[in-house]
Design a protein around this motif. Sequence first.
Motif, PDB file in Angstrom:
ATOM      1  N   LEU A   4      66.147  96.049  11.089  1.00 29.85           N
ATOM      2  CA  LEU A   4      66.066  94.915  12.008  1.00 29.85           C
ATOM      3  C   LEU A   4      67.422  94.239  12.124  1.00 29.85           C
ATOM      4  O   LEU A   4      68.083  93.985  11.118  1.00 29.85           O
ATOM      5  CB  LEU A   4      65.035  93.901  11.501  1.00 29.85           C
ATOM      6  N   PHE A   6      68.803  90.758  13.160  1.00 33.65           N
ATOM      7  CA  PHE A   6      68.260  89.405  13.218  1.00 33.65           C
ATOM      8  C   PHE A   6      69.391  88.443  13.556  1.00 33.65           C
ATOM      9  O   PHE A   6      70.337  88.295  12.787  1.00 33.65           O
ATOM     10  CB  PHE A   6      67.646  89.078  11.853  1.00 33.65           C
ATOM     11  N   ILE A  19      56.005  84.590  13.123  1.00 31.04           N
ATOM     12  CA  ILE A  19      55.968  85.967  13.635  1.00 31.04           C
ATOM     13  C   ILE A  19      55.627  86.882  12.469  1.00 31.04           C
ATOM     14  O   ILE A  19      56.206  86.753  11.389  1.00 31.04           O
ATOM     15  CB  ILE A  19      57.321  86.387  14.255  1.00 31.04           C
ATOM     16  N   TYR A  21      56.272  90.205  11.219  1.00 33.73           N
ATOM     17  CA  TYR A  21      57.141  91.362  11.371  1.00 33.73           C
ATOM     18  C   TYR A  21      56.583  92.535  10.569  1.00 33.73           C
ATOM     19  O   TYR A  21      55.997  92.342   9.506  1.00 33.73           O
ATOM     20  CB  TYR A  21      58.548  91.057  10.836  1.00 33.73           C
ATOM     21  N   SER A  52      65.557  90.711  16.664  1.00 29.32           N
ATOM     22  CA  SER A  52      64.906  89.411  16.678  1.00 29.32           C
ATOM     23  C   SER A  52      65.960  88.363  17.021  1.00 29.32           C
ATOM     24  O   SER A  52      67.016  88.296  16.377  1.00 29.32           O
ATOM     25  CB  SER A  52      64.257  89.114  15.327  1.00 29.32           C
ATOM     26  N   TYR A  93      61.799  90.762  19.296  1.00 33.32           N
ATOM     27  CA  TYR A  93      61.118  89.548  18.872  1.00 33.32           C
ATOM     28  C   TYR A  93      62.004  88.368  19.257  1.00 33.32           C
ATOM     29  O   TYR A  93      63.231  88.472  19.281  1.00 33.32           O
ATOM     30  CB  TYR A  93      60.901  89.542  17.358  1.00 33.32           C
ATOM     31  N   TYR A  94      61.358  87.251  19.542  1.00 26.32           N
ATOM     32  CA  TYR A  94      62.073  86.043  19.942  1.00 26.32           C
ATOM     33  C   TYR A  94      61.561  84.921  19.046  1.00 26.32           C
ATOM     34  O   TYR A  94      60.515  84.337  19.307  1.00 26.32           O
ATOM     35  CB  TYR A  94      61.832  85.752  21.425  1.00 26.32           C
ATOM     36  N   HIS A  95      62.277  84.672  17.973  1.00 28.99           N
ATOM     37  CA  HIS A  95      61.821  83.711  16.988  1.00 28.99           C
ATOM     38  C   HIS A  95      62.361  82.309  17.237  1.00 28.99           C
ATOM     39  O   HIS A  95      62.141  81.398  16.447  1.00 28.99           O
ATOM     40  CB  HIS A  95      62.168  84.180  15.564  1.00 28.99           C
TER      41      HIS A  95
END
Length: 119
Positions: A4, A6, A19, A21, A52, A93-95
């Motif tokens: 990932l 991030f 989220i 993951y 992310s 992903y959009y955290h």
Amino acid sequence: MKSLIFLDDERNLDDVTWIEYPDYKEVFVFRRMCDFMFAVMHIEDLKNYDFSFDHDIQDFTSGDIENTGYDCVKWLCDFAMDNKVDLSLNKFYYHTQNPVGNKNMKSYIDNYLKFCREN
């Protein structure tokens, strides 16, 4: 197993509790756009990575222009197009806690992937 990427100016993956993951082999945390770009440019096979994004990464150029997660998303799509990288196998992903930034980043990626499927 994937890794990932991030992007966040202060949080780490464990801080994002909203989220769920999957498990990742490795998590690479980037705080600035230039570090994110450098890493992506040097990854041999991007299909082995998910992404992310935080939107408000508090990254300013010397001219006080703010780089955001949205700028990173746009750059990633341009990079993929220029280098014929297929991003359809990646998860995004959009955290971010910024709802407008979240929508903008997600829409940009979704539109890019739709464009790639149709062309």
